[in-house]
Scaffold this motif. Structure first.
Motif, mmCIF file in Angstrom:
data_model
loop_
_atom_site.group_PDB
_atom_site.id
_atom_site.type_symbol
_atom_site.label_atom_id
_atom_site.label_comp_id
_atom_site.label_asym_id
_atom_site.label_seq_id
_atom_site.Cartn_x
_atom_site.Cartn_y
_atom_site.Cartn_z
ATOM 1 N N LEU A 1 13.802 -6.540 12.184
ATOM 2 C CA LEU A 1 13.666 -6.387 10.638
ATOM 3 C C LEU A 1 14.669 -5.617 10.116
ATOM 4 N N CYS A 2 15.369 -6.046 9.189
ATOM 5 C CA CYS A 2 16.225 -4.721 8.562
ATOM 6 C C CYS A 2 15.695 -5.001 6.946
ATOM 7 N N LEU A 3 15.113 -3.964 6.701
ATOM 8 C CA LEU A 3 14.165 -3.577 5.226
ATOM 9 C C LEU A 3 15.503 -2.785 4.302
ATOM 10 N N PHE A 4 15.584 -3.172 3.106
ATOM 11 C CA PHE A 4 16.518 -2.529 2.279
ATOM 12 C C PHE A 4 16.022 -2.651 0.777
ATOM 13 N N LYS A 5 16.579 -1.793 0.042
ATOM 14 C CA LYS A 5 16.019 -1.931 -1.498
ATOM 15 C C LYS A 5 16.480 -2.908 -2.201
ATOM 16 N N PRO A 6 15.935 -3.626 -2.880
ATOM 17 C CA PRO A 6 16.169 -4.822 -3.540
ATOM 18 C C PRO A 6 17.711 -4.811 -4.033
ATOM 19 N N GLU A 7 18.212 -3.659 -4.804
ATOM 20 C CA GLU A 7 19.465 -3.673 -5.281
ATOM 21 C C GLU A 7 20.490 -3.665 -4.323
ATOM 22 N N LEU A 8 20.289 -3.458 -3.123
ATOM 23 C CA LEU A 8 21.356 -3.578 -1.697
ATOM 24 C C LEU A 8 21.339 -4.959 -1.304
ATOM 25 N N ASP A 9 20.670 -5.857 -1.924
ATOM 26 C CA ASP A 9 20.822 -7.183 -1.321
ATOM 27 C C ASP A 9 21.910 -8.059 -1.700
ATOM 28 N N VAL A 10 23.036 -7.784 -1.381
ATOM 29 C CA VAL A 10 24.406 -8.297 -1.609
ATOM 30 C C VAL A 10 24.927 -9.212 -0.869
ATOM 31 N N TRP A 11 24.223 -9.617 -0.065
ATOM 32 C CA TRP A 11 24.523 -10.632 1.110
ATOM 33 C C TRP A 11 24.991 -11.849 0.621
ATOM 34 N N GLU A 12 26.114 -12.747 0.977
ATOM 35 C CA GLU A 12 26.255 -14.195 0.711
ATOM 36 C C GLU A 12 25.444 -15.054 1.783
ATOM 37 N N PRO A 13 25.000 -15.983 1.433
ATOM 38 C CA PRO A 13 24.207 -16.987 2.324
ATOM 39 C C PRO A 13 24.849 -17.028 3.496
ATOM 40 N N GLY A 14 24.321 -16.953 4.825
ATOM 41 C CA GLY A 14 25.020 -16.957 6.151
ATOM 42 C C GLY A 14 26.085 -15.816 6.486
ATOM 43 N N GLU A 15 26.228 -14.740 5.624
ATOM 44 C CA GLU A 15 26.939 -13.736 6.076
ATOM 45 C C GLU A 15 26.670 -12.932 7.211
ATOM 46 N N HIS A 16 25.549 -12.891 7.342
ATOM 47 C CA HIS A 16 24.959 -12.218 8.794
ATOM 48 C C HIS A 16 23.793 -13.329 9.406
ATOM 49 N N ASN A 17 24.081 -13.666 10.590
ATOM 50 C CA ASN A 17 23.093 -14.793 10.990
ATOM 51 C C ASN A 17 22.963 -14.496 12.539
ATOM 52 N N PRO B 1 0.850 -1.397 -0.022
ATOM 53 C CA PRO B 1 -0.087 0.005 0.054
ATOM 54 C C PRO B 1 0.788 1.127 -0.053
ATOM 55 N N ARG B 2 2.264 1.129 0.531
ATOM 56 C CA ARG B 2 3.001 2.342 0.495
ATOM 57 C C ARG B 2 4.041 2.541 -0.591
ATOM 58 N N ASP B 3 3.629 1.348 -1.509
ATOM 59 C CA ASP B 3 4.595 1.315 -2.782
ATOM 60 C C ASP B 3 6.149 1.234 -2.220
ATOM 61 N N LEU B 4 6.273 0.560 -1.334
ATOM 62 C CA LEU B 4 7.665 0.354 -0.704
ATOM 63 C C LEU B 4 8.420 -0.947 -1.444
ATOM 64 N N PRO B 5 9.424 -0.992 -1.885
ATOM 65 C CA PRO B 5 10.040 -2.142 -2.572
ATOM 66 C C PRO B 5 10.936 -3.200 -1.566
ATOM 67 N N TYR B 6 11.019 -2.742 -0.356
ATOM 68 C CA TYR B 6 11.982 -3.503 0.356
ATOM 69 C C TYR B 6 11.958 -5.016 0.546
ATOM 70 N N LYS B 7 13.149 -5.547 0.362
ATOM 71 C CA LYS B 7 13.577 -6.775 0.928
ATOM 72 C C LYS B 7 13.531 -6.854 2.510
ATOM 73 N N VAL B 8 13.171 -8.120 2.895
ATOM 74 C CA VAL B 8 13.158 -8.256 4.479
ATOM 75 C C VAL B 8 14.268 -8.930 4.965
ATOM 76 N N MET B 9 14.710 -8.854 5.686
ATOM 77 C CA MET B 9 16.034 -9.679 6.521
ATOM 78 C C MET B 9 15.550 -9.793 8.023
ATOM 79 N N PHE B 10 15.816 -10.891 8.377
ATOM 80 C CA PHE B 10 15.602 -11.238 9.918
ATOM 81 C C PHE B 10 16.877 -11.119 10.324
ATOM 82 N N PRO B 11 17.398 -10.203 11.173
ATOM 83 C CA PRO B 11 18.714 -10.534 11.938
ATOM 84 C C PRO B 11 18.323 -11.156 13.331
ATOM 85 N N GLY B 12 19.321 -10.734 14.226
ATOM 86 C CA GLY B 12 19.007 -11.279 15.721
ATOM 87 C C GLY B 12 17.795 -10.599 16.055
ATOM 88 N N PRO B 13 17.149 -10.928 17.113
ATOM 89 C CA PRO B 13 15.881 -10.617 17.665
ATOM 90 C C PRO B 13 15.646 -9.071 18.202
#
Length: 422
Positions: A282-298, A102-114
């Motif tokens: 949550l850490c939300l960010f624009k899709p083009e910023l999603d440069v994480w490698e799997p497990g690089e932050h967990n 509804p807010r036209d926000l394109p964010y990817k969703v990351m679950f860091p620690g709680p």
């Protein structure tokens, strides 16, 4: 209110001296519902603290409690790290449908620690990874968390000193109105950026709170936030909005930056995202910023499935029709009128009041008055905390679901506490 001396011996002998809130509220709480807490002797307290903003929908909200109990009773997955679960899927789908789309926000969703500081750490790490630079700009009186990276962009000297080591790669700039309007916005910041002799390394990102909660309820103007977004864009810096305390509807809109009409590159969310006080961030960010490698932050507890359940229930119950925002703004006007009356009654003891939505602060001219007011309010059955660099601000953070009658009652108690203190 007559309060018998509670048995605090086990807390005083076994628990660390680092405990803080319990010192201002010397009782043993036993149960809570809505905007009220009760101690073990049955004394009632109206809660204008709301778990430091993690209980925007009140204590033991019945809608969220029912969803949580049903999930646990059917043996739903509780601990899942970042495995795919039905609870996580339900949250992601609900978050996308009720908040992002509804807010036209394109964010990817990351679950860091709680926790909130986990979200901030991941945001700083991501910004540095994307830009290949280490410097982060923050603001005077900012608070972003208690882990080392978050402390490096936090302003409070007492909290920073607790790190025990130098806090590096963070540079503070003046927050909105820090210089009392005597200089144009960002003139110092931009001069440092354009001067190769300034000593400021090109920053990867700027991190900001739209309302500084721990810093004293310092409210950034919408035009200041828009100018900041423009500075970031022109100087190739990512804009991080820390919405950990001011998000999830605290200022009116679901995100506190909505009113300014900006779209940050990265947003950190925690506290009331679970709705029930369960740890989640949550850490939300624009899709083009999603440069994480799997497990690089967990993190072991980044998949708190009970929190996913209550979060989805909260979004469905309160954010599907836009009524929550209207209600919060109306309750905010109620608080503002009370603050105006208190300021008029005590012009010498109070400096100013400020806030947005349902977060308000009353700055006292004598710093220790705020702590005395909070303690007297507790004696009268109201829970409020203080904030600001010298704890000079009485901070109001009631649940968004508080009734007008409860809000009025709490404001009357606060007015009495101030009258009897100053």
């Amino acid at each position: 209110m007559t309060i018998t001396q509670p048995d605090l011996s086990v807390f005083e002998t076994l628990e660390s001296e680092v405990r803080s809130y319990c010192r201002g509220w010397p009782t043993v709480f036993d149960r809570a519902q809505g905007s009220k807490m009760y101690d073990e002797d049955g004394h009632e307290y109206l809660d204008f603290f709301a778990g430091a903003g993690s209980l925007n929908y009140g204590h033991n909200n019945p809608v969220l409690k029912r969803a949580l109990i049903d999930y646990l009773e059917r043996d739903g997955v509780v601990h899942g790290l970042d495995m795919s679960t039905t609870a996580k899927r339900a949250f992601l789908e609900t978050f996308q449908e009720t908040v992002l789309r509804p807010r036209d926000l394109p964010y990817k969703v990351m679950f860091p620690g709680p926790t909130g500081t986990n979200a901030v750490e991941s945001a700083l790490k991501l910004a540095r990874k994307v830009k290949g630079r280490e410097s982060i700009v923050s603001f005077t009186n900012a608070f972003h968390g208690m882990s080392l990276g978050s402390l490096a962009v936090t302003g409070n000297a007492f909290k920073r000193a607790g790190a025990g080591i130098p806090l590096v790669h963070g540079t503070p700039m003046p927050f909105d109105n820090y210089l009392d309007g005597r200089t144009p916005d960002f003139i110092w910041f931009e001069r440092l950026l354009e001067d190769s002799g300034s000593g400021l390394n090109q920053p990867a990102a700027v991190i900001v709170e739209t309302v500084q909660g721990e810093g004293g309820i310092n409210v950034a103007r919408t035009e200041w936030l828009r100018k900041l977004a423009d500075v970031c864009k022109r100087w190739d810096m990512l804009l991080i909005v820390d919405d950990i305390q001011m998000g999830c509807g605290r200022t009116g809109g679901f995100f506190s930056f909505e009113e300014a009409g900006i779209v940050p590159d990265i947003v950190t969310v925690s506290k009331s995202i679970s709705g029930y006080g369960l740890p989640m961030s949550l850490c939300l960010f624009k899709p083009e910023l999603d440069v994480w490698e799997p497990g690089e932050h967990n993190g072991t507890f980044r998949g708190n499935n009970p929190a996913f359940v209550t979060a989805a229930a909260a979004l469905s119950a309160y954010w599907a029709d836009g009524e929550m925002e209207k209600q919060t703004l109306a309750r905010g006007e109620q608080v503002e009128q009370a603050m105006k009356a208190i300021r008029a009654e005590h012009p010498d003891a109070t400096r100013e009041y400020r806030g947005r939505g349902l977060v308000w602060g009353l700055e006292m001219t004598t710093p220790d008055h705020a702590s005395k007011i909070a303690r007297r309010a507790f004696d009268l059955g109201l829970l409020v905390e203080t904030s600001g660099p010298e704890s000079e601000v009485v901070k109001l953070l009631p649940a968004l679901t508080i009734t007008p009658e409860e809000l009025d009652e709490g404001l009357r108690i606060l007015a009495r506490a101030i009258r009897e203190t100053v």
